[in-house]
Design an enzyme around this catalytic site. Sequence first.
Site, PDB file in Angstrom:
ATOM      1  N   SER A  72     -11.589  -1.364   0.060  1.00 44.99           N
ATOM      2  CA  SER A  72      -9.985  -1.441   0.972  1.00 44.99           C
ATOM      3  C   SER A  72     -10.189  -1.836   2.173  1.00 44.99           C
ATOM      4  O   SER A  72      -9.205  -2.975   2.514  1.00 44.99           O
ATOM      5  CB  SER A  72      -9.427   0.392   0.954  1.00 44.99           C
ATOM      6  OG  SER A  72      -9.197   0.505  -0.523  1.00 44.99           O
ATOM      7  N   HIS A 120      -3.528   6.240   3.755  1.00 44.80           N
ATOM      8  CA  HIS A 120      -4.380   4.730   3.400  1.00 44.80           C
ATOM      9  C   HIS A 120      -3.510   3.531   3.927  1.00 44.80           C
ATOM     10  O   HIS A 120      -4.464   2.679   4.560  1.00 44.80           O
ATOM     11  CB  HIS A 120      -4.720   4.868   1.892  1.00 44.80           C
ATOM     12  CG  HIS A 120      -5.447   3.797   1.302  1.00 44.80           C
ATOM     13  ND1 HIS A 120      -5.042   2.544   1.056  1.00 44.80           N
ATOM     14  CD2 HIS A 120      -6.968   3.907   1.253  1.00 44.80           C
ATOM     15  CE1 HIS A 120      -6.005   1.755   0.554  1.00 44.80           C
ATOM     16  NE2 HIS A 120      -7.351   2.656   0.700  1.00 44.80           N
ATOM     17  N   ASP A 157       0.718  -1.210  -0.083  1.00 48.12           N
ATOM     18  CA  ASP A 157       0.102   0.205  -0.038  1.00 48.12           C
ATOM     19  C   ASP A 157       1.190   1.152   0.097  1.00 48.12           C
ATOM     20  O   ASP A 157       2.099   1.052  -0.686  1.00 48.12           O
ATOM     21  CB  ASP A 157      -0.989  -0.151   1.168  1.00 48.12           C
ATOM     22  CG  ASP A 157      -2.357   0.603   0.870  1.00 48.12           C
ATOM     23  OD1 ASP A 157      -2.256   1.905   0.946  1.00 48.12           O
ATOM     24  OD2 ASP A 157      -3.371  -0.115   0.695  1.00 48.12           O
TER      25      ASP A 157
END
Length: 522
Positions: free
Chosen positions: A467, A293, A243
């Site tokens: 996600s 994120h 990520d």
Amino acid sequence: MKSGSVRGGKFGIISVLIIGMLFSCAKDEEGTVNTVSSNGEVFERDTLSVSEINSRIDVIRQAKGEFNWSDATNQMIWSAIVHSENVVTIGYQGDLSGATNKGTSEDQEIKTRLKKMVLTSEMKGIASKKAEEDKLFLGENDTIKFIDVFIHNRETFVNLLKENNIRYIEPSNYAYEIEQKNIMKSASSIYESGCGAAAETLTAGDYTVVAPNAKVPWNFYIHNIPQAWEYSTGAGVTIAVVDTGIADQQSLMGSDFNNGLSQGRTVEKYSTYVDSFWPWATTVTSPNDACGHGTTMNAVAAAPRNNKGFPVGVAYNANLISYKASSGVYIGFYQASRGVEKAFMKLADNNKVKIISMSMGTEGIIPQTKIRDAIKYAYSKNKLIFSAAGTSVQVINNFYGVIFPATMDEVVAVTGIQEGAEFKRCDNCHSGKEVDFTVVMQRTGTKKTVPVLGSVNNTEEYVGGSSVATATMAGVAALVWSKNPTWTRQQVLDKLQRSASLYPSKDAQFGYGNVDVLKAVQ
């Protein structure tokens, strides 16, 4: 998992209608040389505009469900190369069956010949050859057999099409412009979507406090995760998350990761991402997450259970390895795609890793073969790989289904749904036939999503979409594998399927449905 979408063969770049063709030359009405296939298709010299390329991509995608450069004409591919800084990936050899041997002598001979051919063609008419040669070759991978190069001359591309040992030639820096459909104002917003540390105050009804003072998100109880902790907490299993990294400011994902009831485990942070617009840049950035994120995805999977008063992760005793592979959620430009490829290659060769989770994707429009091959390589090393089915604004949601790489046969695709008896995808979640599992992650009334540890110390926030659903399933798999450490990847996957709400059926949009985690660990 689902059927694969990659075709083999020598010329992976050429439409299925012209695979295996021989090339000759002919002149158009103005005397310009065009490349012509044996079936009469002309490789036009005219360069298509970006809008023309995208329109043709749409036609192919709508007909086949997913666009691959192997479905494009030579004119489309060359035009895309021209419109994307001339950065090209050349995949060589007909198959990757020998991938684990890091390349045979024959592979090296083919690579050397291709590089020499590119060099000779590209250096024509250039006086300072050494200076230009140093900038020509960007990178390579001897295991999954590709080289990244700059190609400016059409002749170079034509010569490559005639080579017998090339699997594909693809533009490496081409970004499909979604804004042409009035979906977004700028392409940059696509790649930055999902970023931003947004500290929030959690609503009391969205979590339950458990010993020693940790918050359990509301959706964990729908999947019976807290009940499953009586049998397994993920100890002994290593989850890898590809990520945007882990934020240095979040100590619970750093120095306090091994804390409270989360004991005897480790967290490792790496980066494969070069934070530069320039394809020739090579300096890898730090593993620090500037987006936010990646921190939240790592936290969903494995945040500690302690007395600090913050949301706990699904597998709170699992080991964690974080790879920063991009600065944003979408894999579009060259450095991000290379970062993802490198991360999967490194994780494939890491014997500690059993599970890989990636909540990033390409928005589904343009899969890249080098990423596909890297994921296949990791799969060949017995990794259980989870990927997000897609999260975006609602209009894109309706415009496109499951995104790459969740479309791959080697990947377990996960999406998010709303709470309630009926299966209804979350507002921004994608669904489709490739989906394997769902995770409840949006409240019906308030539309609140999942409480998650924030990317800054002493913060928490709500995170949703496919996600968080993907990171949740990676944690669930760790619970099952920890309970059954001698099991194979397939046994773990079979258990997850048998514990899901729709099994033995598989829904066309939601796969096997929600996993009952308590059932999965019993």
